[in-house]
Design a protein around this motif. Structure first.
Motif, mmCIF file in Angstrom:
data_model
loop_
_atom_site.group_PDB
_atom_site.id
_atom_site.type_symbol
_atom_site.label_atom_id
_atom_site.label_comp_id
_atom_site.label_asym_id
_atom_site.label_seq_id
_atom_site.Cartn_x
_atom_site.Cartn_y
_atom_site.Cartn_z
ATOM 1 N N CYS A 144 42.006 41.719 40.624
ATOM 2 C CA CYS A 144 41.481 42.971 40.086
ATOM 3 C C CYS A 144 39.950 42.896 40.092
ATOM 4 N N LEU A 197 37.875 44.099 38.223
ATOM 5 C CA LEU A 197 37.322 43.931 36.879
ATOM 6 C C LEU A 197 37.783 42.652 36.201
ATOM 7 N N CYS A 198 39.059 42.298 36.389
ATOM 8 C CA CYS A 198 39.650 41.220 35.584
ATOM 9 C C CYS A 198 39.779 39.898 36.333
ATOM 10 N N HIS A 210 46.736 48.339 37.046
ATOM 11 C CA HIS A 210 46.621 47.144 36.201
ATOM 12 C C HIS A 210 46.989 47.498 34.764
ATOM 13 N N CYS A 244 43.173 46.084 32.592
ATOM 14 C CA CYS A 244 42.083 47.009 32.295
ATOM 15 C C CYS A 244 42.446 48.469 32.517
HETATM 16 ZN ZN ZN Z 1 42.012 44.772 35.707
#
Ligand code: ZN
Lengths: 972, 92
Positions: free
Chosen positions: B5, B7-8, B57, B61
């Motif tokens: 991901c 972001l993650c 996700h 997030c």
């Molecule tokens: Zn994420």
């Protein structure tokens, strides 16, 4: 028998156990197999098909014969490999697949009938006549099939599952794995070293060789001590890596409590999911046999296991031993046995140019013809230089060569490569991304080669991880060549076994080829070779060599069957650990949960939530009495219900109104602050997604609600629409479902109850909302109703939920009201024709539920284009109606609707029923449903038929709003 | 299977909700002909090889992701947040 001075068992810790009810003694460090050998138990099971007596064949997890039931206080584990099961005090084991006993098994008659039980027997025999399939053949096959037995009770054992992450996973802790782990761990990498055995070291524990001038076992102990001292390395003994999956994920099964007396809360097994940036497969090699007549007699074993039993467990399966091999790997075993005082009668080496062995007779170019001794080997005959000789032995070690353990390299569709030099399949490099293969698993058989390839694999893995392996002096070790002259079967009369576990002989494989099952996959299924719990680990290659021979092809052209996970059996209980009973799904509880239970309310599941079904009074004997009372209570005084399960989404930002216009079919941007509007969401395909309310708390601040069932779905949908289609718009939203406890207060006395709770009258018109202070707590008040009565919903932060619920119920009771549950809530909404997901079940349009006017013509919205298409509205569609039976008979949801006078059938069904309930207000059963052209058919009589439950009732078609059709009470 | 991901970071597939082909990002204009809507709503390829699909996700997030992957080799070739592309478009 036990051999003095040998083995790694702890002779100061005797252990008692029983096998088939008889008590025996062993030592801590024994496996069940080694302890049985120590006690001279030769027959440990009966074969699957012919019920022939069988003994222990191997010393590892590949064992096909020695499968037993381990009986615990709460478990009975069938097909436990005695070669893996560690001995513990009080272990109870039983042999399998015999009746009435191991020494007298009545199904041994199958062995005499063997000529009729050849490959494909079931396919040929149980075909005709067809009427025998269910009544005769199936019970017959079921009685004979299967190996161990289950207890028939729930498995009350504790299991675990867990995750682990690392830079490098090393699979197998023999010489290659230990070396790889050492190099990688010294370089600072985060390493996990797994080995399926209780003690790490692999074959170094079975060998008497030297490394760096010290006994291999001492070198192993020193390496393990160093590894154990490193904080960046995790040792996972008793852990079998069972599968290689995508993106560096591996499955592994750890035996946590299976090797000790059961204790409460100690998990039996733990299923690991290990995520590794790189991995090194150092799983070693598995020995294979050579097929000759009656080679399955107890006492005929794989030669390598004799060294393991002697050097690791201090036992010998025989007093007079012979070895039969087509390669040089048995020589060290012969020397070990001789040095330990076991009589090594002869080495029968099929290679004509085999070397001599000091002090042991070697018959070069010899082949074993037959083993004798039904309950245990007593003699064998062998051919040598054109003559047949007899030999009296009680144990024969056989080595037909070694197969690298390529299994994990094939789990992602890789195929192994045939090596003529090794007469075995070796792994294809790169078959599993990120995985290197080292040691015997890669076809490097000498100790030196294992150490070198382990170190090399570690250096390459470290380089890929951006680390330097550093310099290392490789320890000195033997580097004897592995010379093999392939020999798979010894020609001759009688039956020669390939697959011991499924009773497949050389003749079966040949017959399969003759009958046209020439593909290895077809042969496997026809003969069942390789389909037993051991998955043919010691028999697959020999079987396909026989098939290759019978079909005139080479082994590489014949190919292997597909290796699939798991490498060894994994119990479902371990994979599903924690998922039994209440662990099956998460449970969500309301803040009022305890208050409802205090009132003896039965709880009902609504998605993951538990909601009160109804609140029984002492004199009430049925749920209907309670439900009817609660409905009347709401209609006549006031009721309180926890509606916190509704999804709540807080939406804020300058573009929030624009966004809501896009996701709701109706217009929200025109709603004034302090007002609430009912809203409908469509899916892009034009069908109804969900309904709910939309409250404008401020100019740029909104609170929308979803149904309980669709809360997650709507959140996902809103995230998609926002991120995919209007990510640049200025807004954010978040689920606040769990942040607020919200209670419906409904009935003619609702306003009085709210006034009492707030300490002032709520100045709120229908569909209004306002911030309020509830006894010092900041909350929100909405004037909305799902019951048709004047209704409010009062929300406070979750931590005040229980207190507010108890307070509201107490106040309601002083007014003649009280709490109401899901049953009453459902009846109240049916009386009003309000929909739930029983109605908006995914196949209905706004038109079908009479809300086509809620699809605004002035703007685009999700689902509008599709909703406007032909066929999404019109007379042909089933439209929502009310149904009122002409009699007092019970009606059911799921029933179909028919015009009077038509034949009942799928084609004549004109609609269906979605919700039913008994209305104490109208003194009648009521239903909501969908009927073709239903809105034009109010007043018509239709037949409501539920053939499953024997319902056939005439009903009047009505408007779906049965109660207060003008909504006067609502707006009062 | 693991997805990275944006972001993650790398996460197990159990954290993600699978939706379907990335075609769903290309929403036709409101007045597009029925054929365009039919194609968009109902018609999907089933490629042996590189494909793009949408993942959410959900246990992370809340990002919707466009994943480029190979259905034959299971290789993940790229993971992009769908909002990144759209926001960039909007800014232009
Ligand atoms: Zn994420």
């Amino acid at each position: 028998m036990r051999i003095d001075g040998k083995g790694r068992i702890d002779r100061t810790r005797p252990v008692t156990f029983t096998f088939d009810g008889r008590p025996y003694a062993g030592y801590r460090g024994d496996t069940l197999a080694s302890a049985l050998i120590a006690n001279d138990v030769r027959v440990v099971g009966r074969s699957f098909k012919y019920h022939r007596p069988r003994g222990i064949l191997t010393a590892g997890s590949e064992e096909p014969n020695a499968l037993v039931e381990v009986v615990g206080p709460a478990n009975q584990t069938p097909n436990t490999r005695a070669t893996v099961q560690e001995l513990f005090e009080g272990l109870v084991a039983r042999s399998q697949n015999r009746w009435p006993s191991l020494s007298l098994d009545l199904l041994e008659v199958n062995d005499l009938a063997a000529p009729f039980l050849s490959a494909g027997f079931y396919y040929k025999t149980f075909m005709w006549p067809r009427r025998f399939w269910e009544g005769i053949y199936e019970p017959l096959i079921r009685r004979a099939a299967g190996l161990g037995r289950l207890s028939g009770k729930h498995d009350e054992g504790v299991y675990e599952k867990a995750w682990a992450h690392c830079d490098l996973l090393v699979i197998g802790a023999g010489p290659a794995g230990l070396m790889a782990a050492l190099v990688a761990a010294r370089a600072g990498a985060d390493v996990i070293l797994c080995d399926e055995s209780a003690e790490m070291g692999g074959r170094l524990l079975s060998d008497e060789g030297q490394i760096d001038g010290m006994p291999a076992a001492d070198w192993t102990a020193a390496v393990l001590a160093e590894l154990a001292s490193l904080p960046n390395l995790r040792l996972m003994p008793r852990t079998t890596v069972t599968g290689a999956y995508d993106d560096g994920t591996y499955g592994a099964l750890e035996r946590v409590g299976l090797h000790r007396s059961p204790r409460p809360n100690l998990p039996r097994e733990c299923f690991w999911r290990i995520v590794a940036k790189r991995s090194i497969l150092a799983a070693g090699a598995l020995e294979r046999g050579i097929a000759f007549q009656d080679n399955d007699r107890p006492g005929v074993m794989l030669a390598g296991s004799l060294a393991t039993y002697l050097n690791r467990y201090g036992v010998s399966p025989g007093k007079r031993v012979a070895l039969f091999a087509n390669n040089g790997s048995v020589r060290a075993t012969a020397r070990s046995l001789k040095a330990a005082g076991v009589e090594v009668v002869a080495i029968l080496d099929s290679r004509p140019d085999a070397p001599d062995e000091p002090g042991i007779p070697v018959h070069k170019g010899a082949t074993v013809l037959r083993a004798r001794g039904r309950m245990g080997l007593h003699s064998l005959s062998f051919a040598h230089e054109g003559r047949v000789h007899a030999l009296e032995v009680d144990c024969l070690g056989v080595s037909g060569g070694w197969n690298p353990a390529v299994h994990l390299t094939c789990h992602r569709n890789g195929r192994p490569r045939w090596s003529d030099e090794l007469a075995a399949f070796v792994p294809m490099e790169g078959a599993v991304p990120g995985m290197r293969v080292a040691g015997a698993a890669a076809g490097s058989f000498s100790t030196h080669a294992c150490l070198a390839s382990g170190a090399e694999a570690a250096r390459e893995s470290l380089a890929a991880l951006g680390r330097d392996g550093g310099a290392l002096d490789l320890p000195r070790a033997e580097d004897a060549p592995y010379r093999i002259a392939p020999l798979w079967t010894v020609p001759g009369k009688g039956r020669a076994w390939l697959d011991f576990a499924n009773d497949v002989t050389v003749k079966d494989v040949t017959l399969a080829a003759q009958e046209g099952f020439r593909s290895v996959e077809h042969m496997k299924r026809y003969t069942t070779q390789g389909m037993a719990p051991d998955q043919g680990k010691s028999s697959n290659v020999a079987a396909l060599a026989v098939l290759a021979d019978a079909t005139g092809r080479g082994i590489p052209e014949t190919g292997t069957t597909t290796f699939r996970p798991p490498y060894t059996p994994v119990s479902i209980a371990a994979m599903g650990a924690g998922g039994r009973g209440a662990g099956f799904a998460p449970q969500r509880f309301l803040t009022s949960d305890q208050a409802s239970r205090d009132r003896a309310a039965p709880m009902v599941e609504a998605g993951l939530w538990y909601r009160p079904s109804y609140f029984p009074k002492p004199q009430e004997t049925t749920w209907r009495e309670a439900c009817d009372r609660e409905v009347r209570m709401v209609r006549e005084t006031v009721g309180v219900s926890d509606v916190s399960t509704l999804g709540k989404i807080d939406v804020q930002g300058p573009d929030a109104a624009r966004f809501l216009d896009f996701v709701y079919s109706n217009t929200m941007s025109t709603l004034p602050v302090g007002k609430v509007r009912y809203g409908l969401m469509l899916r892009e395909d034009g069908h109804v997604l969900d309904d709910g309310t939309c409250a404008r708390l401020g100019a740029q601040h909104w609170l929308i609600t979803t149904t309980t069932a669709a809360a997650g779905l709507v959140m996902r949908h809103l995230d998609f629409v926002h991120q995919a289609f209007c990510a640049g718009w200025q807004l954010r939203f978040v689920s606040v479902t769990e942040a607020w406890a919200q209670f419906a207060i409904a009935g003619p006395q609702a306003r009085a109850l709210v006034a009492s709770a707030l300490g002032r009258a709520p100045e709120l018109g229908f569909m209004g909302c306002a911030p309020v202070t509830v006894q010092g707590v900041a909350g929100r008040l909405f004037r909305i109703s799902f019951s048709g009565e004047e209704g409010y919903e009062l929300a406070v932060p979750t931590r005040f939920g229980e207190a507010l619920f108890r307070d509201l119920v107490a106040r309601a009771e002083t007014m003649g009201g009280g709490p109401y549950g899901m049953e009453a809530l459902n009846v109240l909404r049916i009386e009003k024709g309000f929909i739930t997901h029983a109605e908006i079940h995914g196949r209905v349009t706004a038109f079908d539920i009479g809300m086509e006017k809620m699809v605004s013509g002035k703007k685009d919205c999700i689902g509008k284009a599709a909703a406007m298409r032909p066929g999404m509205q019109g007379a042909a569609r089933a439209q929502m109606v009310g149904l009122k039976p002409l009699s007092d008979d019970v009606i059911t949801a799921g029933a179909h609707l028919f015009a009077q006078g038509v034949d009942l059938g799928r084609e004549t069904s004109a609609g269906y029923v979605t919700s039913v309930g008994y209305s104490p207000t109208l003194h009648s059963h009521l239903a909501l449903g969908f009927l073709a052209n239903g809105r034009a058919r109010h007043g018509e009589t239709v037949r409501l038929v539920d053939r499953l439950r024997g319902v056939d009732v005439l009903c009047t078609v009505t408007s779906p709003v049965f109660h207060d059709p003008k909504g006067e009470k609502l707006r009062a | 299977m693991r997805l990275t991901c944006p972001l993650c970071g790398p996460r197990d597939r159990r954290e993600f909700y699978y939706y379907g082909a990335a075609v769903y990002l290309d929403r036709p204009a409101a007045d597009a002909p029925p054929e365009a809507w039919d194609e968009y709503l109902h018609l999907r390829d089933n490629p042996a090889g590189v494909t793009q699909d949408l993942w959410y996700h959900e246990q992370g997030c809340g990002s919707w992701l466009k994943v480029t992957r190979n259905t034959v080799t299971h290789e993940i070739l790229a993971v992009d947040a769908v909002s990144a592309a759209d926001a960039a478009e909007e800014a232009r």
